[in-house]
Design a protein around this motif. Structure first.
Motif, PDB file in Angstrom:
ATOM      1  N   TYR A   3     -45.942  80.548  61.172  1.00 29.18           N
ATOM      2  CA  TYR A   3     -45.553  80.786  62.552  1.00 29.18           C
ATOM      3  C   TYR A   3     -44.853  79.578  63.144  1.00 29.18           C
ATOM      4  N   THR A   5     -41.909  76.931  63.605  1.00 25.92           N
ATOM      5  CA  THR A   5     -40.467  76.961  63.399  1.00 25.92           C
ATOM      6  C   THR A   5     -39.827  75.758  64.055  1.00 25.92           C
ATOM      7  N   GLN A  25     -35.705  83.967  62.846  1.00 28.28           N
ATOM      8  CA  GLN A  25     -36.691  83.762  63.914  1.00 28.28           C
ATOM      9  C   GLN A  25     -36.910  85.038  64.720  1.00 28.28           C
ATOM     10  N   LEU A  35     -43.749  82.878  68.097  1.00 26.01           N
ATOM     11  CA  LEU A  35     -43.080  81.760  67.448  1.00 26.01           C
ATOM     12  C   LEU A  35     -43.617  80.466  68.047  1.00 26.01           C
TER      13      LEU A  35
END
Length: 285
Positions: A3, A5, A25, A35
């Motif tokens: 999760y 990024t 994404q 995210l």
């Protein structure tokens, strides 16, 4: 897939950073429901906001709700009476990704500065935000989402957010009205439902340094445990809604469910750093 990024694609310098999420994404957000962007704001920006949160919590205003111990729990609508939080509420790093996902301009449905005070921070029960927005405010569809900005380091010990990945795929679930364990009435989920969802999707707890940001679907099931650690945990939540999906019922206080549906016009990317520079000049003079 993790999760965690690195943020929108074509990452550049902080003033020139592209705000567009990558296709990967967007797909991850659709599948998992959230995210996490570590280091989305600098330590200077996060420290500025944390200092402002302390000032806001010290105010005697109806928007500032407190735990049974007397410490602050939630400061609603801080963007309407504090300049730093006003700028955060129009920050392009927060607004642009939501506009991209929802496909239209957004307005501020709700704005909270939530504290989990050291030793005294209490629980937030398992719930879906859209469940409350739909039942109490008559928001038509889950075309809204939350952005959470860490103002303190968030660790496994100080009451982090807990998410059940992919739980948003189940739609809006049956819920009961909890008026005892939250700072305002909230539609919370049955334990059997939470157990079923968690067995299927597991539970994730994004943790990281102050300045991190979590973006999550309004139907994602989430909660947070009490904070019995000696370390505080402050998070700002922007609840952003597509303008065409604005609420139809004005039952809750305006500072809890806003009635200004004006599209948010983002500020310059350095809007918080301008305040940081001004404070540094004041301290040096």
């Amino acid at each position: 897939m993790s999760y965690r990024t690195s943020g929108p694609s074509k990452r550049r310098g902080r003033k020139e950073r592209a705000m567009k999420l990558s296709q990967e994404q967007v797909a991850h957000f659709d599948q998992e429901g959230f995210l996490f962007f570590p280091d989305w704001f600098s330590s200077d920006e996060a420290n500025l906001l944390l200092e402002e949160a302390a000032l806001v919590y010290g105010l005697e205003r109806k928007e500032v709700l407190r735990e049974t111990s007397g410490v602050a729990r939630t400061a609603f609508a801080a963007h309407t009476y504090n300049e730093a939080f006003s700028r955060l509420g129009r920050h392009p790093r927060l607004i642009a990704p939501v506009v991209q996902i929802l496909g239209e301009a957004v307005y501020m449905h709700q704005y909270k500065v939530n504290a989990k005070a050291a030793f005294d921070g209490e629980v937030w029960q398992w719930h879906q935000d859209f469940g409350t927005w739909h039942r109490d405010d008559e928001m038509p569809e889950p075309r809204a989402m939350n952005i959470a900005v860490f103002l303190d380091d968030v660790t496994p010990a100080n009451g982090p957010l807990l998410f059940i990945p992919r739980s948003h795929k189940r739609g809006t679930l049956p819920a009961g009205h909890d008026i005892e364990t939250t700072s305002y009435p909230l539609w919370t989920l049955d334990r059997d439902v939470v157990s079923e969802l968690a067995c299927a999707g597991g539970i994730e707890a994004p943790v990281g340094k102050a300045g991190g940001v979590v973006m999550f679907n309004s139907n994602l099931v989430h909660a947070s445990p009490p904070n019995i650690s000696p370390f505080g945990r402050t998070i700002v939540y922007l609840s952003l809604c597509a303008v065409s999906n604005h609420i139809r019922r004005y039952h809750r206080a305006e500072y809890i469910a806003h009635r200004d549906f004006t599209p948010i016009e983002p500020l310059a990317d350095d809007c918080l750093m301008q305040l940081v520079a001004e404070r540094q000049l004041d301290e040096a003079s």
